[in-house]
Design an enzyme around this catalytic site. Structure first.
Site, mmCIF file in Angstrom:
data_model
loop_
_atom_site.group_PDB
_atom_site.id
_atom_site.type_symbol
_atom_site.label_atom_id
_atom_site.label_comp_id
_atom_site.label_asym_id
_atom_site.label_seq_id
_atom_site.Cartn_x
_atom_site.Cartn_y
_atom_site.Cartn_z
ATOM 1 C CB CYS A 127 -0.961 -0.034 1.181
ATOM 2 S SG CYS A 127 -2.382 1.079 0.963
ATOM 3 C CG HIS A 130 -3.698 -3.505 3.525
ATOM 4 N ND1 HIS A 130 -2.560 -3.027 4.140
ATOM 5 C CD2 HIS A 130 -4.281 -2.445 2.906
ATOM 6 C CE1 HIS A 130 -2.455 -1.727 3.910
ATOM 7 N NE2 HIS A 130 -3.480 -1.347 3.164
#
Length: 510
Positions: A336, A448
């Site tokens: 991310c 994630h």
């Protein structure tokens, strides 16, 4: 009629989240319909539900302990600090904007309480028991007037409160007595019991102190909970990273060393918890002034303020250390915000995260990221395309994870994508995701939770093992099962060290 029990603390990080998790598990084991609840959470570790709503990670662990799929009513307000006494406000899973601490506490919080009450109503319609977690301390006199997470909730529900102190940090008796002294009489009356948490040693030596507490406060001490190292349950926020560093020392002789770069606005470091559970992994966190060391892999985690954390890497000298590691062919993986930092440039023209218009990235991947106003939050399913990392092929189907990001990434050269997202928010898609450089030693993606996938995690570790001349190992850790075992261990410990009969009396009288 729904029963309520609330856990409040004398300060932050005394164990409210963990003990809430324990009670959720205990009641679930007893066949009750139980749900966790925290009106307002401040944390950088967040999760995305099946409905695409963002909520605090602590309530996710509590939901799992209660045998539930997480949903946003469990945590209707989430504050994600962005820096400079400012936070992004998430209301019922959706971002409503950035606010200063003053703007939130002096104006918005009481408006948000209407949403909190509606979430409570929905939970009470579905569940027999609510285990409610407070935040910080209920005795913060400067915040009490606009507080919506501690005594305002207890009084709204007439919920009995258990007050927790952490004896490991010292001053537990004074904290309990002082907190009660600062509460208003009607608030003090709601406190039905005291809990001493994180105790090390012989509890009989502590007995005079327990007798004093009961005599001084008129409140029963319901339990003395022992210190439990390496719980195996996800942590709420970065304050717990010191505990993780202590645990890493216990695995100093593990053959594979993984360094996680700890930035000031680190978020979702729970992405790496599954790696730390592997016996052959020593996972440790590195921040300014510390050495990356002879790592076999470097991880760049997510960030709530990517441009500021990128500038931190540059100003602190950690960018130089990463460049030196890259020159030594030490592999780097970013998730991310960490993925965005691996690129050539990060732009924030709308100032969604900071006042920085544009910041130069590390330049390890040929790509540029621009922040947009709308945040992408969704659970995803993916497959690992047949790609090479450090000269070894990796191909795995049936991966799962979730996305939380505001950036749109474009590639300045032809990209080799490590993943294909096949389902996003329960809709079938075909979206190429992430990037690997041509040298096959730098990789990044937005997904994630990717390391929670047992086969993927072990396959990547085995690539690192082969590079060191070590034989590959089979999958031996079922991360989901390990978490369930951790919940059971926690529940057993709390049940053995808490006066459950007295707790049931308190619930019956409520």
């Amino acid at each position: 009629m729904t029963k309520h029990i609330m856990l409040q603390g004398t300060s932050s990080h005394v164990g409210k989240s963990i003990l809430t998790t324990a009670l959720c598990r205990i009641f679930y084991q007893e066949g009750m319909s139980v749900v966790p609840f925290k009106a307002q959470n401040m944390a950088l570790n967040s999760y995305v539900t099946k409905d695409g709503d963002e909520m605090g990670r602590a309530q996710v662990a509590q939901a799992e302990a209660a045998g539930l799929e997480p949903f946003v009513e469990m945590n209707p307000v989430l504050l994600k600090p962005t820096g400079n006494a400012c936070s992004q406000v998430i209301l019922m899973g959706k971002a409503v904007g950035n606010m200063s601490a003053r703007e939130y506490h002096k104006g918005y919080s009481l408006k948000a309480f209407d949403t909190v009450k509606e979430a409570i109503r929905r939970l009470e319609e579905r569940f027999d028991m609510m285990v409610i977690e407070g935040a910080g301390s209920p005795a913060e006199v400067n915040l009490k007037a606009n507080d919506i997470v501690n005594m305002r909730i207890a009084k709204y529900l007439n919920a009995p409160v258990l007050l927790i102190a952490d004896i490991d940090r010292g001053g537990a008796l004074a904290s309990l007595v002082g907190t009660l002294e600062l509460l208003e009489p009607d608030e003090r009356a709601l406190v039905k019991g005291l809990i001493i948490n994180k105790f090390r040693g012989d509890v009989t030596i502590l007995q005079p102190a327990l007798d004093f507490l009961e005599e001084k406060t008129g409140k029963p001490v319901l339990g003395v909970i022992p210190y439990l190292p390496d719980l195996g349950i996800e942590d709420e926020d970065s304050v717990s990273l010191d505990d993780k560093k202590t645990q890493a020392k216990d695995k100093v002789n593990a053959p594979i060393k993984i360094a996680v770069i700890q930035t000031p606005k680190i978020s979702n470091f729970t992405d790496f918890d599954a790696l730390s559970k592997e016996d052959d992994i020593n996972l440790y966190y590195v921040k300014e002034g510390q050495e990356i060391g002879d790592a076999d892999l470097i991880l760049l985690p997510g960030s709530k303020n990517t441009t500021e954390d990128m500038l931190y890497l540059r100003d602190s000298g950690m960018e130089k250390a990463l460049n030196e590691a890259h020159e030594k062919n030490i592999p780097i993986i970013g998730i991310c915000g960490g993925y965005q930092m691996l690129g050539e440039k990060i732009s924030d023209p709308l100032h969604t995260e900071s006042d920085n218009d544009s910041v130069k990235g590390l330049g390890f991947l040929p790509m540029e990221t621009t922040f947009v106003e709308k945040k992408l939050t969704s659970q995803v399913e993916a497959k690992c395309l047949s790609w090479e990392f450090l000269g070894e092929k990796l191909s795995i189907d049936d991966l799962f994870g979730y996305e939380i990001h505001m950036g749109t990434t474009k590639f300045t050269k032809e990209a080799n994508h490590p993943f294909m997202i096949t389902k996003r928010a329960d809709k079938d898609v075909q979206v190429a995701e992430g990037m690997i450089n041509q040298e096959q030693n730098v990789m990044g993606a937005y997904i994630h939770g990717i390391f929670d996938n047992d086969k993927y995690r072990r396959s990547l570790i085995n690539i690192l093992r082969k590079r060191k001349g070590l034989e590959a190992l089979p999958v031996s850790t079922n991360y989901a099962a390990a978490k369930q075992a951790a919940f059971n261990r926690l529940a057993d410990t709390v049940r053995q060290n808490m006066n459950m009969e007295k707790l049931r009396e308190i619930l019956q009288e409520a």
